[in-house]
Write a protein that holds these residues in place. Structure first.
Motif, PDB file in Angstrom:
ATOM      1  N   THR A   1       4.048  -0.354   7.666  1.00  0.00           N
ATOM      2  CA  THR A   1       3.765  -0.514   6.242  1.00  0.00           C
ATOM      3  C   THR A   1       4.985  -1.067   5.518  1.00  0.00           C
ATOM      4  OG1 THR A   1       2.219   1.353   6.358  1.00  0.00           O
ATOM      5  CG2 THR A   1       2.997   0.713   4.170  1.00  0.00           C
ATOM      6  N   MET A   2       6.168  -0.552   5.850  1.00  0.00           N
ATOM      7  CA  MET A   2       7.405  -1.024   5.229  1.00  0.00           C
ATOM      8  C   MET A   2       7.627  -2.505   5.532  1.00  0.00           C
ATOM      9  SD  MET A   2      11.300   0.295   5.842  1.00  0.00           S
ATOM     10  CE  MET A   2      11.267  -0.190   7.558  1.00  0.00           C
ATOM     11  N   VAL A   3       7.443  -2.903   6.768  1.00  0.00           N
ATOM     12  CA  VAL A   3       7.622  -4.304   7.143  1.00  0.00           C
ATOM     13  C   VAL A   3       6.599  -5.181   6.422  1.00  0.00           C
ATOM     14  CG1 VAL A   3       7.446  -5.934   9.075  1.00  0.00           C
ATOM     15  CG2 VAL A   3       8.731  -3.810   9.335  1.00  0.00           C
ATOM     16  N   SER A   4       5.387  -4.686   6.246  1.00  0.00           N
ATOM     17  CA  SER A   4       4.366  -5.447   5.517  1.00  0.00           C
ATOM     18  C   SER A   4       4.802  -5.720   4.088  1.00  0.00           C
ATOM     19  CB  SER A   4       3.039  -4.691   5.515  1.00  0.00           C
ATOM     20  OG  SER A   4       2.552  -4.550   6.819  1.00  0.00           O
ATOM     21  N   PHE A   5       5.397  -4.727   3.444  1.00  0.00           N
ATOM     22  CA  PHE A   5       5.877  -4.932   2.078  1.00  0.00           C
ATOM     23  C   PHE A   5       7.070  -5.879   2.031  1.00  0.00           C
ATOM     24  CE2 PHE A   5       3.328  -1.197   1.041  1.00  0.00           C
ATOM     25  CZ  PHE A   5       2.688  -1.675  -0.084  1.00  0.00           C
ATOM     26  N   LEU A   6       7.922  -5.841   3.033  1.00  0.00           N
ATOM     27  CA  LEU A   6       9.034  -6.785   3.086  1.00  0.00           C
ATOM     28  C   LEU A   6       8.519  -8.216   3.249  1.00  0.00           C
ATOM     29  CD1 LEU A   6      11.576  -4.826   5.320  1.00  0.00           C
ATOM     30  CD2 LEU A   6      11.729  -5.267   2.855  1.00  0.00           C
ATOM     31  N   ILE A   7       7.523  -8.395   4.088  1.00  0.00           N
ATOM     32  CA  ILE A   7       6.936  -9.721   4.282  1.00  0.00           C
ATOM     33  C   ILE A   7       6.237 -10.172   3.007  1.00  0.00           C
ATOM     34  CG2 ILE A   7       5.126 -10.988   5.527  1.00  0.00           C
ATOM     35  CD1 ILE A   7       5.952  -9.297   8.008  1.00  0.00           C
ATOM     36  N   ALA A   8       5.541  -9.274   2.338  1.00  0.00           N
ATOM     37  CA  ALA A   8       4.881  -9.624   1.073  1.00  0.00           C
ATOM     38  C   ALA A   8       5.906 -10.079   0.039  1.00  0.00           C
ATOM     39  CB  ALA A   8       4.089  -8.437   0.544  1.00  0.00           C
ATOM     40  N   SER A   9       7.067  -9.426  -0.001  1.00  0.00           N
ATOM     41  CA  SER A   9       8.080  -9.828  -0.972  1.00  0.00           C
ATOM     42  C   SER A   9       8.601 -11.237  -0.675  1.00  0.00           C
ATOM     43  CB  SER A   9       9.225  -8.813  -1.022  1.00  0.00           C
ATOM     44  OG  SER A   9       9.953  -8.808   0.175  1.00  0.00           O
ATOM     45  N   VAL A  10       8.712 -11.595   0.589  1.00  0.00           N
ATOM     46  CA  VAL A  10       9.142 -12.949   0.954  1.00  0.00           C
ATOM     47  C   VAL A  10       8.069 -13.971   0.559  1.00  0.00           C
ATOM     48  CG1 VAL A  10       9.707 -14.468   2.897  1.00  0.00           C
ATOM     49  CG2 VAL A  10      10.668 -12.170   2.787  1.00  0.00           C
TER      50      VAL A  10
END
Length: 108
Positions: free
Chosen positions: A24-33
């Motif tokens: 979930t954390m990685v998904s949010f990091l990718i969304a921010s990019v």
């Protein structure tokens, strides 16, 4: 420094939970990019989306150790409860991101 918690769960439930939160954390990091790529097209309002995504990812990262300890103790005591607050905060943030993204894309 605190001593490590002994895991007695053969199914390794605490590890599975931490891995799920890491995804979930990685998904949010990718969304921010991805939101950063919107910046030239939709303007400065996108910074809010980037900040909200990064803030949630940072919150998940910061709470991982406590979540793991709580889950490990719950498994040992055979009383594991869901982290309802974390799920509700994540759900609310996702809804907020979606609404804000729609407003930015369809805005004036």
């Amino acid at each position: 420094m605190s001593k490590p918690i002994e895991i007695t769960d053969p199914g390794l439930q605490p590890e599975r939970t931490v891995i799920a939160w890491n995804r979930t954390m990685v998904s949010f990091l990718i969304a921010s990019v991805v939101f950063l790529r919107w910046l030239p097209h939709y303007g400065a309002g996108v910074i809010y989306l980037v900040a909200l995504s990064l803030l949630l990812a940072l919150g998940i990262f910061a709470s991982q150790r406590a979540r793991y300890r709580k889950m490990s103790r719950g498994v040992r005591a055979e009383r594991v409860s869901a982290d309802v607050l974390a799920v509700l905060l994540t759900t609310g943030t996702v809804l907020s991101l979606g609404v804000c993204a729609i407003v930015i894309v369809l805005g004036p």
